[in-house]
Design a protein around this motif. Structure first.
Motif, short mmCIF file in Angstrom:
data_model
loop_
_atom_site.label_atom_id
_atom_site.label_comp_id
_atom_site.label_asym_id
_atom_site.label_seq_id
_atom_site.Cartn_x
_atom_site.Cartn_y
_atom_site.Cartn_z
N VAL A 1 4.50 1.96 0.38
CA VAL A 1 5.45 2.79 -0.02
C VAL A 1 5.32 3.92 0.31
N ALA A 2 6.30 4.50 -0.37
CA ALA A 2 7.07 6.31 0.26
C ALA A 2 6.71 6.56 -1.12
N ASP A 3 5.90 8.06 -0.69
CA ASP A 3 5.41 8.60 -1.65
C ASP A 3 6.48 9.69 -2.59
N GLU A 4 7.64 9.00 -2.75
CA GLU A 4 8.56 9.53 -3.00
C GLU A 4 9.55 8.76 -4.03
N GLN A 5 8.53 7.77 -3.60
CA GLN A 5 9.54 5.93 -4.69
C GLN A 5 9.52 5.84 -5.46
N ARG A 6 9.72 6.44 -6.47
CA ARG A 6 9.62 5.96 -8.16
C ARG A 6 9.77 4.80 -9.32
N GLY B 1 0.62 -1.19 0.22
CA GLY B 1 -0.02 -0.30 0.06
C GLY B 1 0.93 1.47 0.00
N THR B 2 -0.24 2.74 -0.04
CA THR B 2 0.93 3.63 -0.04
C THR B 2 1.02 4.46 2.16
N GLU C 1 13.03 0.55 -0.08
CA GLU C 1 12.04 1.73 -0.58
C GLU C 1 11.40 0.53 -1.40
N THR C 2 12.51 0.17 -2.45
CA THR C 2 11.46 -1.02 -3.47
C THR C 2 10.81 -1.09 -3.78
N PRO C 3 8.84 -1.15 -4.17
CA PRO C 3 8.10 -2.52 -3.55
C PRO C 3 9.12 -3.33 -4.48
N ILE D 1 5.14 5.28 -10.29
CA ILE D 1 6.20 4.52 -10.60
C ILE D 1 6.07 3.91 -12.10
N LYS D 2 7.75 3.91 -11.97
CA LYS D 2 7.72 2.72 -12.71
C LYS D 2 8.33 2.11 -12.88
#
Length: 391
Positions: A163-168, A59-60, A223-225, A288-289
């Motif tokens: 997942v952190a809000d800033e994770q991409r 989740g977030t 940090e990476t899902p 997220i990519k």
């Protein structure tokens, strides 16, 4: 594993032409529900209680996807200690076979409670006993724990990755013939792998756990899902989770499908299951990519290619493990991929193992070259991960 069909076979079309058989097929899901209800009533008379088998969620910071399965189990008071029982338990732990999960009695349409950070949420399992729902939450990024409470007040806990809000960047991987060699399309071999084969005897794909570690090291280990998407049934989730943990794959939720017929078709569509979950992840994580990992023996290339066409800004790269000649024969041949690679907006890389995929992702500029980074050690063994399981 669960048989899947994306179009009616000639046999199914012929059988649907026979009225008595057609009636049975069209009502297969009702027959399954009736059988399940009878089994639940029988074990209820023996004192069994509803319990929840929790699965790893994600989740977030504002919501959580809670995953669990309701089934019937004997009350704890019946499990008395004895030396013979202890020895039998040790043997069961050393040899875990998938058929045990299919022998359980699932309970459909049963109310339950999910407790997230002290807040109680009333939920209800679907007709197959599966709980799959997004619930509001206020949790810190990283690993957290939520609690499930059954109708009979039996509790269990499950880890959830926030997942952190800033994770991409995120990692999504297929399982069958990608991280684990299964040759799934062969019905007899699939049945053997699912119902009989010892979890310790399953064969991991060379280097795929190292590839996962490289990706996590590059984009943030904590940090990476990591998401595992498979057409396998929820019945084998504990077995798959044990396999991933035993072979040092990073922890992450399993997105599996349910067992049995639906009101629309005889068998559930594995392709539709993967497509719908990919689209759901795109909606849930718009920033997220994903690095999509699969193999060239089934529909992964088609699924990933179509997903990239729909969401070109949600894919960072696609890594396809090439099956060996013998694996390709067992899998029914290789999928045609030229169409999806042509004019693709993201890199496609191919290799027979994880080391080759990691090398090509590095050459494509997706992963950093660790050999050139000062002070970076490349010979460290990956840390052991823990995947939540319920025996």
């Amino acid at each position: 594993m669960t048989p899947t069909s994306d179009a009616q076979s000639p046999l199914e079309r012929w059988m649907l032409g026979l009225r008595p058989v057609r009636a049975v097929i069209e009502n297969a899901f009702r027959i399954e529900d009736r059988v399940r209800l009878v089994r639940v009533k029988l074990v209820r008379k023996r004192g069994y209680l509803t319990v929840l088998e929790p699965y790893t969620g994600y989740g977030t910071t504002t919501w959580v996807r809670a995953l669990a399965r309701v089934h019937m189990a004997p009350p704890g008071s019946r499990r008395r200690f004895s030396l013979s029982r202890l020895l039998r338990r040790k043997r069961r732990e050393s040899v875990v076979r998938g058929w045990r999960s299919f022998a359980r009695v699932s309970a459909g349409n049963v109310p339950a409670t999910v407790i997230i950070d002290g807040v109680r949420h009333a939920v209800k399992a679907d007709r197959g006993g599966i709980i799959d729902i997004n619930l509001p939450a206020n949790l810190a990024p990283g690993w957290n724990t939520i609690t499930f409470e059954s109708f009979d007040r039996q509790t269990s806990t499950a880890p959830v990755f926030i997942v952190a809000d800033e994770q991409r960047v995120g990692l999504l991987s297929d399982i069958d013939d990608t991280v684990m060699v299964t040759a799934l399309p062969r019905p007899m071999l699939a049945a053997w792998n699912t119902f009989v084969l010892d979890v310790h005897a399953r064969t991991p794909t060379p280097g795929m756990n190292v590839l996962s570690e490289r990706i996590l090291t590059s984009f943030g280990r904590s940090e990476t899902p990591v998401v595992y998407l498979s057409t396998g049934p929820w019945n084998v989730a504990p077995t798959l989770a044990r396999f991933l943990g035993r072979n040092l794959y990073p922890a992450g939720p399993l997105l599996l499908t349910d067992w049995g017929p639906t009101p629309e078709r005889i068998f559930r569509s594995g392709l539709d299951h993967k497509v719908s979950n990919l689209d759901r992840l795109a909606r849930e994580f718009p920033d997220i990519k994903w690095i999509l990992v699969g193999d060239d023996g089934q529909h992964d290339e088609q699924i990933y290619g179509e997903f990239t066409s729909r969401h070109p800004d949600r894919v960072l790269a696609i890594a396809i493990r090439q099956l060996s000649t013998s694996e390709a024969v067992l899998a029914g041949g290789r999928a045609a991929s030229a169409h999806w690679r042509k004019n693709a907006p993201v890199p496609w890389v191919y290799a027979p193992d994880g080391a080759g995929l990691a090398k090509q992702l590095t050459e494509a500029g997706i992963l950093p070259d660790l050999t050139q980074a000062p002070g970076t050690r490349t010979d460290e063994a990956p840390e052991e991960t823990v995947v939540a399981t319920v025996d």
